[in-house]
Design a protein around this motif. Sequence first.
Motif, short mmCIF file in Angstrom:
data_model
loop_
_atom_site.label_atom_id
_atom_site.label_comp_id
_atom_site.label_asym_id
_atom_site.label_seq_id
_atom_site.Cartn_x
_atom_site.Cartn_y
_atom_site.Cartn_z
N ILE A 14 4.96 -1.85 49.56
CA ILE A 14 6.20 -1.99 48.80
C ILE A 14 6.71 -0.60 48.42
CG2 ILE A 14 7.30 -3.09 46.82
CD1 ILE A 14 4.82 -4.96 46.69
N ALA A 15 7.94 -0.28 48.85
CA ALA A 15 8.55 1.01 48.53
C ALA A 15 9.40 0.86 47.28
CB ALA A 15 9.41 1.49 49.69
N LEU A 16 9.13 1.69 46.27
CA LEU A 16 9.82 1.61 44.99
C LEU A 16 10.70 2.84 44.80
CD1 LEU A 16 6.83 0.48 42.73
CD2 LEU A 16 8.46 -0.96 43.99
N LYS A 87 13.73 -18.41 44.67
CA LYS A 87 14.49 -17.76 45.74
C LYS A 87 15.84 -17.27 45.22
CE LYS A 87 14.93 -16.65 50.17
NZ LYS A 87 16.26 -16.08 50.21
N ARG A 88 16.43 -17.99 44.32
CA ARG A 88 17.69 -17.53 43.71
C ARG A 88 17.45 -16.25 42.91
NH1 ARG A 88 18.32 -23.25 43.30
NH2 ARG A 88 17.37 -23.31 41.22
N VAL A 89 16.29 -16.18 42.24
CA VAL A 89 15.95 -14.98 41.47
C VAL A 89 15.73 -13.79 42.40
CG1 VAL A 89 14.22 -13.93 39.95
CG2 VAL A 89 14.96 -16.28 39.54
N THR A 90 14.91 -13.97 43.43
CA THR A 90 14.60 -12.84 44.31
C THR A 90 15.84 -12.38 45.07
OG1 THR A 90 13.86 -14.27 46.14
CG2 THR A 90 12.18 -13.54 44.55
N ASP A 91 16.70 -13.31 45.45
CA ASP A 91 17.95 -12.92 46.13
C ASP A 91 18.81 -12.05 45.20
OD1 ASP A 91 17.30 -14.23 48.46
OD2 ASP A 91 18.62 -15.96 48.10
N ALA A 92 18.87 -12.43 43.92
CA ALA A 92 19.68 -11.67 42.96
C ALA A 92 19.09 -10.29 42.74
CB ALA A 92 19.78 -12.43 41.63
N VAL A 93 17.77 -10.21 42.62
CA VAL A 93 17.11 -8.92 42.42
C VAL A 93 17.31 -8.02 43.63
CG1 VAL A 93 14.85 -7.81 42.18
CG2 VAL A 93 15.43 -9.76 40.74
N HIS A 94 17.11 -8.57 44.80
CA HIS A 94 17.29 -7.77 46.03
C HIS A 94 18.74 -7.38 46.22
CE1 HIS A 94 13.33 -9.71 47.60
NE2 HIS A 94 13.09 -8.59 46.94
N GLY A 95 19.65 -8.22 45.76
CA GLY A 95 21.07 -7.88 45.84
C GLY A 95 21.44 -6.66 45.01
N GLU A 96 20.63 -6.38 43.99
CA GLU A 96 20.83 -5.19 43.15
C GLU A 96 20.03 -3.99 43.67
OE1 GLU A 96 22.85 -4.81 40.59
OE2 GLU A 96 23.58 -6.89 40.54
N GLY A 97 19.29 -4.18 44.76
CA GLY A 97 18.47 -3.10 45.30
C GLY A 97 17.09 -3.02 44.70
N GLY A 98 16.67 -4.05 43.97
CA GLY A 98 15.40 -4.02 43.27
C GLY A 98 14.26 -4.64 44.04
#
Length: 369
Positions: A14-16, A87-98
């Motif tokens: 995982i790249a942070l 999945k809704r949570v992870t999509d939202a987080v990834h949408g912010e680049g997190g």
Amino acid sequence: MTASLYDPLRMGDIALANRIVMAPLTRNRAGAGQVPTQLMTEYYRQRANPETGAGLIVTEASQISPMGQGYLDTPGIYSPEQVAGWKRVTDAVHGEGGKIVIQLWHVGRISHVSLLPGGAQPVSSTNRPANGKTFIAGGFAPVSAPRALRTDEIPGLIADYRRAAGLAMQAGFDGVELHAANGYLIEQFLRDSINDRSDDYGGSVENRTRLLAEVLQAITAEIGGGRTGVRLSPITPSNDAGQDSDAQATYGRALERVAPLGLAYVHVVEGATGGPRDLSAQGVAPFDYAALRAHHRGAWMVNNAYDRPMAEAAVHNGTADLVAFGKLFIANPDLGRRLRQGAPLNPLDTATLYGGDAHGYTDYPALVD
């Protein structure tokens, strides 16, 4: 070259973008069926942008099965509906680049019959009840007396952890964190102050660390060591977890056993979870975290009452690779930005920590440009 709290880091697979971590925080806002809600999605999204928030989010502890639940309205990771909610949570987080990992949880004896299927007894390493309370419909209540897991039930428990890790990947998580801290099930096996078994999972250090090792072996077989972390709290007294007779040896052996798995990170609570870092006033000997770290080759995450100067110093001095913040992230969705700038912090509304609506959850203000 010395590292900074604000530098990127590769943690296993995982790249942070930075070393600021949002710690796992129980907030009791899951919906029917212990499914993550749209409100929870917004809460995590607000803290996900690594430019303003966390380089990594560790979710609130999420039970791996209906028998793993210990508090009202905590989310799970065992049903299709829960996977869809996450999945809704992870999509939202990834949408912010997190980046986001889920904390896998079984509370063991820190539960109540009203929360468990058919009013079942909680399960643990022991049949001795904890001196503590939990949050149920109607408020706080003493935890129920547990029963000791039979030896032949343990493979099924391990399979529940493995399945939950696989479902977490289906839900889009970047990894998982095994909750082995704060007096919950895994720690109920680790500590000789709680574990009074006479089978292969009790007695010696080797036996008491067996469940942790076997659970992590199962999880890493499912998703890989590079996406797996573990949280430990060697001396916390949380949830009536008495001190182990030799915490240094117990927790050192635990990490020594799992070292071949190549875990992405170890997350250590220093001192008492949510309390003092130094427990000498309670008669607890200092714990050597540096010696514990010597058993782990991956990233080292520290937690408990870190402020900006402490966190910056820990990463700069190399005593930690990442620093996890809990209550500061509740009240400051843009905590990363505030730390970088040395900006003032919002006060925490303690009355809204557990349960409720958006108030004290998604309505904390961010800095204004």
